[in-house]
Design an enzyme around this catalytic site. Structure first.
Site, PDB file in Angstrom:
ATOM      1  N   ASP A  28     -20.772  -8.041 -10.734  1.00  0.00           N
ATOM      2  CA  ASP A  28     -20.775  -8.315 -12.173  1.00  0.00           C
ATOM      3  C   ASP A  28     -22.059  -7.822 -12.827  1.00  0.00           C
ATOM      4  O   ASP A  28     -23.137  -7.875 -12.230  1.00  0.00           O
ATOM      5  CB  ASP A  28     -20.641  -9.826 -12.391  1.00  0.00           C
ATOM      6  CG  ASP A  28     -20.316 -10.181 -13.828  1.00  0.00           C
ATOM      7  OD1 ASP A  28     -19.739  -9.335 -14.541  1.00  0.00           O
ATOM      8  OD2 ASP A  28     -20.640 -11.307 -14.245  1.00  0.00           O
ATOM      9  N   ASN A  76      -9.025  -7.192 -16.734  1.00  0.00           N
ATOM     10  CA  ASN A  76      -9.877  -6.154 -17.309  1.00  0.00           C
ATOM     11  C   ASN A  76      -9.134  -5.174 -18.208  1.00  0.00           C
ATOM     12  O   ASN A  76      -9.755  -4.416 -18.961  1.00  0.00           O
ATOM     13  CB  ASN A  76     -10.599  -5.365 -16.207  1.00  0.00           C
ATOM     14  CG  ASN A  76     -11.714  -6.145 -15.539  1.00  0.00           C
ATOM     15  OD1 ASN A  76     -12.074  -5.853 -14.400  1.00  0.00           O
ATOM     16  ND2 ASN A  76     -12.259  -7.143 -16.218  1.00  0.00           N
TER      17      ASN A  76
END
Length: 238
Positions: A28, A76
């Site tokens: 991340d 996403n």
């Protein structure tokens, strides 16, 4: 992959005593890393992909047998069309370039996730090709979670499950042969699993790091493994 960090076949150095053998990482912070530098998001993802290559090699030297990275989630797709398109182009290009290198270095590559639209048929075919090219390798297995969601995986498995125990259910997961991760690492300071390995991570240890993923160094990786080595795993016992 940069040749400066290549390892000779069969070598394993700096293995962490009592360290994990099966590790997963939520990589991340690529977007934030890019924004901090005034760059487009895809530049952050490119930098992050370079770090994945470096840490994969480190994983070999640390004695890790399976490394899983969270590459692109089922959620996403909600990002901007430009970012998603850039990511798809990057994945396609890197599969072409890096598969021969992974094959030469003894890495077995496996993709886990849904292989259906909106992923293009061409990209799915490249993923299958990369898996076939590296299928015989045994040095380390590198799982890439692409178009992946932990809940989606459980739902997809449940559709084909006709009853039985946990071992039978596992046979319907995306990669039944994958070991449950001993350790899951998340970078960027966030402390949540974000729908990652929901089934497999039930008893994993967690290490949360403050570094954005492109800043996650070999030293940070080694420190995370050392933290794991200090844990006592009970799996519900005392």
């Amino acid at each position: 992959m940069a040749s400066s960090s290549e390892l000779a076949p069969g070598t394993a150095v700096d293995a962490v005593v009592d360290g994990p053998r099966y590790v997963a990482i939520i990589t991340d912070g690529n977007g934030r890393w890019a924004r901090q530098r005034g760059l487009a998001a895809v530049r952050g993802h490119e930098a992050g992909a370079d770090v994945v290559k470096e840490r994969l090699r480190d994983a070999v030297s640390f004695g890790i047998r399976e490394l899983t990275v969270y590459s692109f989630s089922t959620e996403n797709w909600s990002r901007s069309r430009a970012e998603v398109a850039g990511l798809m182009r990057m994945f396609s290009r890197r599969i072409d370039i890096e598969t021969p290198e992974l094959k030469a270095e003894g890495v077995r590559l496996r993709f886990i996730g849904r292989r259906s639209a909106p992923v293009s048929a061409r990209l799915i075919e490249k993923m299958r090709w990369a898996e076939a090219e590296t299928a015989a390798n045994e040095r380390i297995t590198f799982y890439v979670a692409f178009n992946y969601g932990g809940r989606a995986e459980i739902l997809d498995a449940a559709r084909n499950f006709n009853g039985g125990d946990e071992a039978e259910f596992r046979r319907h997961l995306y990669a039944p042969e994958m070991h449950d991760p001993d350790l899951i690492i998340r970078t960027s300071g966030e402390q949540r699993i974000s729908n990652f390995l929901t089934w497999q991570g039930a008893y994993s240890e967690f290490v949360f790091r403050d570094e954005l993923w492109p800043d996650f160094t070999r030293e940070a990786f080694a420190d995370s493994l050392a933290q794991y080595a200090q844990r006592q795993r009970r799996f519900g016992g005392r």
